[in-house]
Scaffold this motif. Structure first.
Motif, PDB file in Angstrom:
ATOM      1  N   ILE A   1       9.474   4.531 -17.109  1.00  0.00           N
ATOM      2  CA  ILE A   1      10.272   3.480 -17.376  1.00  0.00           C
ATOM      3  C   ILE A   1      11.450   4.013 -18.517  1.00  0.00           C
ATOM      4  O   ILE A   1      12.686   3.534 -18.404  1.00  0.00           O
ATOM      5  CB  ILE A   1       9.594   2.366 -17.993  1.00  0.00           C
ATOM      6  N   GLN A   2      11.286   4.891 -19.138  1.00  0.00           N
ATOM      7  CA  GLN A   2      12.327   5.641 -20.235  1.00  0.00           C
ATOM      8  C   GLN A   2      13.367   5.899 -19.181  1.00  0.00           C
ATOM      9  O   GLN A   2      14.515   6.183 -19.425  1.00  0.00           O
ATOM     10  CB  GLN A   2      11.710   6.511 -21.070  1.00  0.00           C
ATOM     11  N   HIS A   3      12.832   6.850 -18.220  1.00  0.00           N
ATOM     12  CA  HIS A   3      13.772   7.585 -17.218  1.00  0.00           C
ATOM     13  C   HIS A   3      14.757   6.455 -16.463  1.00  0.00           C
ATOM     14  O   HIS A   3      15.823   6.441 -16.533  1.00  0.00           O
ATOM     15  CB  HIS A   3      12.861   8.539 -16.236  1.00  0.00           C
TER      16      HIS A   3
ATOM     17  N   MET B   1       0.848  -1.085  -0.120  1.00  0.00           N
ATOM     18  CA  MET B   1      -0.014  -0.153  -0.019  1.00  0.00           C
ATOM     19  C   MET B   1       0.720   1.396   0.074  1.00  0.00           C
ATOM     20  O   MET B   1       0.556   2.273  -0.668  1.00  0.00           O
ATOM     21  CB  MET B   1      -1.035  -0.112   1.208  1.00  0.00           C
ATOM     22  N   GLY B   2       1.937   1.417   0.570  1.00  0.00           N
ATOM     23  CA  GLY B   2       2.819   2.220   0.567  1.00  0.00           C
ATOM     24  C   GLY B   2       3.420   2.494  -0.728  1.00  0.00           C
ATOM     25  O   GLY B   2       3.425   3.756  -1.183  1.00  0.00           O
ATOM     26  N   VAL B   3       3.950   1.507  -1.476  1.00  0.00           N
ATOM     27  CA  VAL B   3       4.246   1.616  -3.003  1.00  0.00           C
ATOM     28  C   VAL B   3       3.165   2.159  -3.720  1.00  0.00           C
ATOM     29  O   VAL B   3       3.178   2.777  -4.580  1.00  0.00           O
ATOM     30  CB  VAL B   3       4.929   0.395  -3.647  1.00  0.00           C
ATOM     31  N   ALA B   4       1.686   1.587  -3.559  1.00  0.00           N
ATOM     32  CA  ALA B   4       0.677   1.966  -4.323  1.00  0.00           C
ATOM     33  C   ALA B   4       0.345   3.192  -4.173  1.00  0.00           C
ATOM     34  O   ALA B   4      -0.285   3.812  -5.166  1.00  0.00           O
ATOM     35  CB  ALA B   4      -0.356   0.970  -4.262  1.00  0.00           C
ATOM     36  N   GLN B   5       0.525   3.767  -3.112  1.00  0.00           N
ATOM     37  CA  GLN B   5      -0.027   5.231  -2.830  1.00  0.00           C
ATOM     38  C   GLN B   5       1.038   6.211  -3.447  1.00  0.00           C
ATOM     39  O   GLN B   5       0.461   7.180  -3.958  1.00  0.00           O
ATOM     40  CB  GLN B   5       0.208   5.649  -1.252  1.00  0.00           C
ATOM     41  N   GLY B   6       2.040   6.008  -3.787  1.00  0.00           N
ATOM     42  CA  GLY B   6       3.027   6.599  -4.531  1.00  0.00           C
ATOM     43  C   GLY B   6       2.462   6.765  -5.930  1.00  0.00           C
ATOM     44  O   GLY B   6       2.639   7.841  -6.453  1.00  0.00           O
ATOM     45  N   PHE B   7       2.306   5.406  -6.605  1.00  0.00           N
ATOM     46  CA  PHE B   7       1.642   5.642  -7.934  1.00  0.00           C
ATOM     47  C   PHE B   7       0.299   6.449  -7.917  1.00  0.00           C
ATOM     48  O   PHE B   7       0.044   7.020  -8.731  1.00  0.00           O
ATOM     49  CB  PHE B   7       1.362   4.297  -8.378  1.00  0.00           C
ATOM     50  N   LYS B   8      -0.401   6.299  -6.884  1.00  0.00           N
ATOM     51  CA  LYS B   8      -2.035   6.957  -6.933  1.00  0.00           C
ATOM     52  C   LYS B   8      -1.714   8.301  -6.685  1.00  0.00           C
ATOM     53  O   LYS B   8      -2.656   9.180  -7.492  1.00  0.00           O
ATOM     54  CB  LYS B   8      -2.668   6.296  -5.723  1.00  0.00           C
ATOM     55  N   CYS B   9      -0.825   8.924  -6.064  1.00  0.00           N
ATOM     56  CA  CYS B   9      -0.616  10.346  -5.926  1.00  0.00           C
ATOM     57  C   CYS B   9      -0.183  10.987  -7.117  1.00  0.00           C
ATOM     58  O   CYS B   9      -0.613  12.120  -7.465  1.00  0.00           O
ATOM     59  CB  CYS B   9       0.298  10.641  -4.941  1.00  0.00           C
ATOM     60  N   ILE B  10       0.570  10.183  -7.888  1.00  0.00           N
ATOM     61  CA  ILE B  10       1.120  10.817  -9.343  1.00  0.00           C
ATOM     62  C   ILE B  10       0.047  10.528 -10.385  1.00  0.00           C
ATOM     63  O   ILE B  10      -0.206  11.511 -11.200  1.00  0.00           O
ATOM     64  CB  ILE B  10       2.483   9.957  -9.491  1.00  0.00           C
ATOM     65  N   SER B  11      -0.777   9.723 -10.328  1.00  0.00           N
ATOM     66  CA  SER B  11      -1.749   9.250 -11.555  1.00  0.00           C
ATOM     67  C   SER B  11      -3.086   9.019 -11.085  1.00  0.00           C
ATOM     68  O   SER B  11      -3.886   9.344 -12.149  1.00  0.00           O
ATOM     69  CB  SER B  11      -1.120   7.925 -12.299  1.00  0.00           C
ATOM     70  N   GLY B  12      -3.517   8.916  -9.928  1.00  0.00           N
ATOM     71  CA  GLY B  12      -4.798   8.573  -9.663  1.00  0.00           C
ATOM     72  C   GLY B  12      -5.055   7.165 -10.004  1.00  0.00           C
ATOM     73  O   GLY B  12      -6.367   6.850  -9.625  1.00  0.00           O
ATOM     74  N   ILE B  13      -4.175   6.329 -10.296  1.00  0.00           N
ATOM     75  CA  ILE B  13      -4.592   4.881 -10.726  1.00  0.00           C
ATOM     76  C   ILE B  13      -4.115   4.238  -9.196  1.00  0.00           C
ATOM     77  O   ILE B  13      -3.154   4.159  -8.909  1.00  0.00           O
ATOM     78  CB  ILE B  13      -3.675   4.238 -11.679  1.00  0.00           C
ATOM     79  N   PRO B  14      -5.124   3.324  -8.728  1.00  0.00           N
ATOM     80  CA  PRO B  14      -5.012   2.695  -7.365  1.00  0.00           C
ATOM     81  C   PRO B  14      -4.462   1.114  -7.713  1.00  0.00           C
ATOM     82  O   PRO B  14      -4.279   0.677  -8.836  1.00  0.00           O
ATOM     83  CB  PRO B  14      -6.449   2.566  -7.011  1.00  0.00           C
ATOM     84  N   ASN B  15      -3.856   0.673  -6.663  1.00  0.00           N
ATOM     85  CA  ASN B  15      -3.404  -0.601  -6.643  1.00  0.00           C
ATOM     86  C   ASN B  15      -2.184  -1.145  -7.711  1.00  0.00           C
ATOM     87  O   ASN B  15      -2.352  -2.201  -7.975  1.00  0.00           O
ATOM     88  CB  ASN B  15      -4.401  -1.699  -6.793  1.00  0.00           C
ATOM     89  N   VAL B  16      -1.528  -0.055  -7.934  1.00  0.00           N
ATOM     90  CA  VAL B  16      -0.322  -0.438  -8.872  1.00  0.00           C
ATOM     91  C   VAL B  16       0.863  -0.291  -7.810  1.00  0.00           C
ATOM     92  O   VAL B  16       1.182   0.477  -7.156  1.00  0.00           O
ATOM     93  CB  VAL B  16      -0.178   0.667  -9.690  1.00  0.00           C
ATOM     94  N   VAL B  17       1.716  -1.584  -7.972  1.00  0.00           N
ATOM     95  CA  VAL B  17       2.726  -1.741  -7.151  1.00  0.00           C
ATOM     96  C   VAL B  17       4.199  -1.805  -7.987  1.00  0.00           C
ATOM     97  O   VAL B  17       5.062  -2.268  -7.550  1.00  0.00           O
ATOM     98  CB  VAL B  17       2.419  -3.406  -6.241  1.00  0.00           C
ATOM     99  N   GLY B  18       4.049  -1.379  -9.307  1.00  0.00           N
ATOM    100  CA  GLY B  18       5.252  -1.539  -9.871  1.00  0.00           C
ATOM    101  C   GLY B  18       4.909  -0.815 -11.465  1.00  0.00           C
ATOM    102  O   GLY B  18       3.680  -1.297 -12.020  1.00  0.00           O
TER     103      GLY B  18
ATOM    104  N   ASP C   1       9.474   0.957  -8.808  1.00  0.00           N
ATOM    105  CA  ASP C   1       8.462   1.941  -8.096  1.00  0.00           C
ATOM    106  C   ASP C   1       8.496   3.323  -8.934  1.00  0.00           C
ATOM    107  O   ASP C   1       9.261   3.586  -9.749  1.00  0.00           O
ATOM    108  CB  ASP C   1       8.731   1.919  -6.603  1.00  0.00           C
ATOM    109  N   ILE C   2       7.465   4.232  -8.404  1.00  0.00           N
ATOM    110  CA  ILE C   2       7.505   5.476  -8.860  1.00  0.00           C
ATOM    111  C   ILE C   2       8.728   6.433  -8.990  1.00  0.00           C
ATOM    112  O   ILE C   2       8.858   7.235  -9.549  1.00  0.00           O
ATOM    113  CB  ILE C   2       6.330   6.238  -8.432  1.00  0.00           C
ATOM    114  N   ASP C   3       9.494   5.892  -7.765  1.00  0.00           N
ATOM    115  CA  ASP C   3      10.816   6.700  -7.634  1.00  0.00           C
ATOM    116  C   ASP C   3      11.952   6.167  -8.391  1.00  0.00           C
ATOM    117  O   ASP C   3      13.194   6.704  -8.143  1.00  0.00           O
ATOM    118  CB  ASP C   3      11.112   6.913  -5.887  1.00  0.00           C
ATOM    119  N   GLY C   4      11.710   5.037  -8.872  1.00  0.00           N
ATOM    120  CA  GLY C   4      12.956   4.418 -10.025  1.00  0.00           C
ATOM    121  C   GLY C   4      13.703   3.477  -9.081  1.00  0.00           C
ATOM    122  O   GLY C   4      14.694   3.003  -9.603  1.00  0.00           O
TER     123      GLY C   4
END
Length: 403
Positions: A289-291, A156-173, A208-211
């Protein structure tokens, strides 16, 4: 990697226990054989001096692409791991340090110059052995430094990072593939030819969202289909066993029929504004992923090309790629800037699905329900504004880290 803090502390604790057990090497030793003369005192003292103490900070950064503090951590980790492995040839602390620095120079530049090998006190044969040995050690350490979120709170910690950036829930990578150019034999060339137009091996990574890299596996010929690589991976089997709960990894259009992968909605299937907004959000995350791939190839020049490769012997290539991925996560932990301007990795264009391929589309209802629930209401201006602010702060933080 906030969710993996306990892992890092455990590695450091084990490391420093090992350092404390290490005996201080003696400069002078008496010879048991009367016919053997003891080596010159100055020579012994010179051999025992740490290379990290001899070289200045600028030289270390330019040669190895890591600052002194990070290099010390890497060297100490490798010393500790080599002491624990009774089957691995061991040496004194100074020789292990020289081997480690030789390998780090190779990763950073794609070759090991004779001047650097001489400065480290290594001949050509020893330098080649050093790269192979250190790569094996770093590969062995991958389970300590490349960790997928295992608990509910970590996910949930990782997923929250994705949701904050994109609004998409339950993404872990974010799921992607690192392609490294190789030179296959003529009879295997077609198997290594990728969609980018060159011969390569491909290694599956999840970040994860931070690379930070969460999973690295599956070194395969570059012409292998991505869905085939994903569905034969260990992490895919874990998702199938529901070890990671009801979560997704985010991937490209080539994985539109793959289980546990959240891909963009095909243009022929877009019927609502919610689907369009979802695709826009998906694209923003997918660009990361390009980054990440660009960071790997910018910091580790050896990942531009790794020489000869054969179907039956990809282990040496895979070992070097994994070693660089371990070092990537260590560099993230120490906030090490890139040695030069980032060059984004160009991804091949995703091909649209043919109409007949829409049959048996995976998790269609679940994905459509999620899209409608999370992207169907465009009237919440405060929420949209907050997401935009978070995105902007994330971009600024990323820019500061890699200047």
């Amino acid at each position: 990697m906030a969710y993996a803090g306990a892992v890092w502390l455990a590695v450091q604790e084990d490391l420093y226990r090992g350092v404390c057990r290490e005996q201080t090497p003696k400069v002078l030793t008496s010879s048991r054989n009367n016919n053997t003369k003891p080596r010159d005192t100055h020579q012994l003292r010179r051999e025992s001096v740490s290379r990290l103490e001899i070289f200045d900070d600028y030289f270390l950064s330019q040669c190895f692409h890591f600052p002194r503090q990070c290099l010390t951590f890497i060297v100490d980790c490798i010393k500790a791991r080599m002491r624990k492995d009774v089957f691995r040839p061991n040496g004194d602390a100074t020789s292990v340090e020289a081997m480690t620095l030789a390998a780090l120079y190779y990763y950073a530049h794609g070759f090991l110059s004779r001047k650097i090998a001489d400065a480290l006190g290594l001949d050509h044969a020893s330098a080649s052995d050093a790269i192979n040995t250190v790569s094996k050690v770093l590969e062995d350490m991958s389970a300590d430094f490349i960790t997928f979120p295992r608990t509910y709170d970590d996910r949930m910690g990782v997923a929250q990072g994705f949701k904050c950036i994109s609004g998409i829930p339950n993404v872990v990578g974010v799921l992607g593939w690192l392609h490294v150019q190789v030179n296959p034999t003529s009879n295997e060339a077609n198997l290594f030819l990728n969609t980018r137009g060159y011969h390569s091996v491909m290694v599956q990574i999840i970040s994860d969202i931070d690379g930070n890299l969460l999973s690295v596996e599956q070194c395969r010929p570059g012409g292998t289909k991505e869905q085939e690589v994903w569905e034969s991976s260990n992490i895919y089997q874990e998702f199938n066993r529901l070890q990671h709960g009801q979560t997704w990894v985010l991937g490209g259009k080539s994985l539109c029929k793959a289980k546990h992968v959240l891909s963009p909605v095909e243009s022929s299937r877009i019927k609502t504004n919610a689907a369009r907004r979802f695709n826009t959000a998906h694209s923003e995350v997918w660009k990361s992923i390009q980054h990440i791939l660009g960071c790997l190839k910018t910091r580790f020049r050896c990942l531009h090309t790794l020489g000869a490769a054969r179907i039956g012997n990809l282990k040496p290539v895979a070992r070097i790629v994994t070693a660089c991925c371990v070092l990537h996560n260590i560099s993230k932990k120490f906030s090490v800037p890139l040695p030069r301007n980032l060059v984004l990795e160009h991804l091949p264009p995703d091909l649209e699905m043919r109409q007949e391929e829409h049959e048996n589309f995976v998790d269609t209802e679940a994905v459509e329900d999620m899209i409608e629930m999370c992207f169907g209401n465009s009237g919440d201006e405060e929420e949209q504004k907050e997401i935009r602010n978070i995105k902007e702060r994330h971009k600024q933080n990323s820019a500061k880290q890699f200047v």
